[in-house]
Design a protein around this motif. Structure first.
Motif, PDB file in Angstrom:
ATOM      1  N   SER A 195      -0.317   4.295   0.237  1.00  0.00           N
ATOM      2  CA  SER A 195      -0.866   5.201   1.250  1.00  0.00           C
ATOM      3  C   SER A 195      -0.382   4.825   2.644  1.00  0.00           C
ATOM      4  O   SER A 195       0.043   5.693   3.424  1.00  0.00           O
ATOM      5  N   MET A 196      -0.440   3.542   2.977  1.00  0.00           N
ATOM      6  CA  MET A 196       0.009   3.118   4.304  1.00  0.00           C
ATOM      7  C   MET A 196       1.500   3.359   4.473  1.00  0.00           C
ATOM      8  O   MET A 196       1.962   3.739   5.563  1.00  0.00           O
ATOM      9  N   GLN A 202       1.957  -6.807   3.765  1.00  0.00           N
ATOM     10  CA  GLN A 202       1.244  -5.535   3.671  1.00  0.00           C
ATOM     11  C   GLN A 202       1.301  -4.757   4.978  1.00  0.00           C
ATOM     12  O   GLN A 202       0.989  -3.571   5.004  1.00  0.00           O
ATOM     13  N   SER A 245       0.830  -1.194   0.000  1.00  0.00           N
ATOM     14  CA  SER A 245       0.000   0.000   0.000  1.00  0.00           C
ATOM     15  C   SER A 245       0.870   1.251   0.000  1.00  0.00           C
ATOM     16  O   SER A 245       1.637   1.487   0.940  1.00  0.00           O
ATOM     17  N   SER A 291      -6.055   2.810   1.442  1.00  0.00           N
ATOM     18  CA  SER A 291      -5.198   1.821   0.805  1.00  0.00           C
ATOM     19  C   SER A 291      -6.012   1.026  -0.206  1.00  0.00           C
ATOM     20  O   SER A 291      -6.730   0.090   0.167  1.00  0.00           O
ATOM     21  N   TRP A 328      -8.475   2.189   8.342  1.00  0.00           N
ATOM     22  CA  TRP A 328      -7.684   1.166   7.668  1.00  0.00           C
ATOM     23  C   TRP A 328      -8.148  -0.237   8.047  1.00  0.00           C
ATOM     24  O   TRP A 328      -8.041  -1.171   7.251  1.00  0.00           O
TER      25      TRP A 328
END
Length: 390
Positions: free
Chosen positions: A106-107, A369, A104, A290, A135
């Motif tokens: 974004s994460m 992840q 991800s 994400s 999330w």
């Protein structure tokens, strides 16, 4: 005179955006290109256009959240620290790619910024907690929505959106008038037209949702530093994404190199629709969503729903062969035709979806992840804790 370090920062940010364009164009328009609905060039143009629209409209909410609200003192975003944050984003994503797990962005970006905030003692824990809660919740929503669709609606959707390609092109130019006018080719059938429009429309929706969330991952640190204004940052990021779509994305469009576009066309549409809707909703709230994690859980949910139609849940988890559950009563559609009972799909295709629940594979995906953002967070924290960059 423009400060050389600012030029370096902009180039690094554009490099991140360039890779975003290369990585997200395939998942967005892979189904459309694979179905010969549009060319790679048209796919790249649509990606650049709709990404920019999403970034310019909803995406600025996420840029503000990451660039100014996640930390109590935006002053920690010096040019040096902004460049370092972008560096850790790139390094962490590289680790995910080496392990073959879609990480991800974004994460990872939030993790790097959070590491900076922790090192400087300026991380806003309330904002970080809000982001973390979404999330957790958003992939669960994507999983259950996709599961319900896979179990109860997938067979009918598959009949509705399946594209039956005709022998000729989809459109032709009518040159009888003063100006050429595009018209449907005589061999084009209505199902083909509807299916083509649906697949292309879903790709545009995914490109838009990518813009709403991913633009912040490339430009938020520089905007937070105050060295680059919001509008120029979005424009530069959008241009870099478009360049990535026209160049390195062509390979991903050829190979359909993503978990989403390797699915059957109907499944790809379902996963893309559910994931994009959730990402756009979260982006409107300013939450860096994400897409990868939501889409992964949507894929698992859809596969679980389809696999548990003919078999029990334990059998789907173990992916072992068993005797399908028989259903005496057959459903009837609006035209009076019999629909398959719940669970009656191609046994080989269902067996393939059941393998999505391999404990080892699922554990590896979930682990990486979480590991990739952790790498960005820990690396940024240690660097900013012991190296005076702000």
């Amino acid at each position: 005179m423009v400060e050389p370090l600012l030029v370096v920062g902009v180039l690094v940010a554009m490099f991140v955006a360039y890779n975003i364009g290369g990585a997200t164009t395939g998942p967005a328009f892979g189904p459309a290109v694979g179905a010969d609905a549009i060319s790679k060039t048209v796919a790249a143009a649509l990606m650049g256009l709709f990404f920019f629209i999403g970034a310019w409209t909803v995406g600025r909410n996420v840029v503000t959240k990451l660039g100014t609200e996640l930390v109590l003192d935006p002053g920690v975003f010096t040019l040096e620290s902004s460049i370092a944050v972008l560096f850790f984003i790139g390094i962490a994503l590289l680790v995910g790619n080496l392990f073959g797990v879609p990480a991800s962005t974004s994460m990872t970006a939030v993790g790097a910024i959070a590491g900076l905030g922790l090192a400087g003692g300026v991380l806003d824990l309330a904002v970080m907690g809000e982001i973390a809660i979404w999330w957790v919740v958003s992939p669960i929503i994507g999983f259950w929505v996709s599961l319900v669709i896979g179990r109860y609606f997938y067979a009918r959707l598959n009949r509705m959106v399946a594209i039956e390609r005709s022998t000729g092109p989809l459109l032709e130019l009518d040159r009888s008038g003063a100006l050429p006018v595009p018209r449907l080719h005589p061999t084009t059938n209505r199902r083909e037209l509807v299916g083509t429009v649906t697949v292309v429309g879903i790709g545009c929706l995914m490109a838009f949702s990518s813009g709403t969330s991913n633009i912040a991952n490339a430009v938020a640190p520089l905007v937070g530093s105050g060295e680059l204004a919001m509008n120029p940052a979005i424009i530069l990021g959008g241009v870099a994404v478009a360049v990535g779509a026209f160049t390195i994305a062509r390979r991903t469009l050829e190979t359909m190199g993503s978990d989403i576009t390797e699915l059957p066309l109907t499944a790809a549409i379902v996963v893309a629709s559910v994931s994009s809707a959730l990402v756009i909703f979260l982006s409107a709230l300013g939450i860096p969503a994400s897409f990868v994690v939501i889409a992964t859980m949507s894929i698992i949910g859809l596969g679980w729903g389809r696999a548990t139609r003919p078999v029990t849940v334990p059998e789907a988890v173990s992916a072992e062969k068993s005797t399908p559950v028989t259903v005496d009563a057959l459903a009837v559609d609006e035209e009076g035709e019999q629909l398959p009972p719940i669970g009656e799909e191609d046994p080989e295709e269902v067996a393939g979806t059941a393998q999505l629940f391999s404990p080892a594979t699922t554990a590896r995906v979930v682990l990486m992840q979480n590991v990739v953002p952790a790498i960005a967070t820990v690396g940024a924290y240690l660097t900013f804790r012991f190296v005076p960059l702000f």
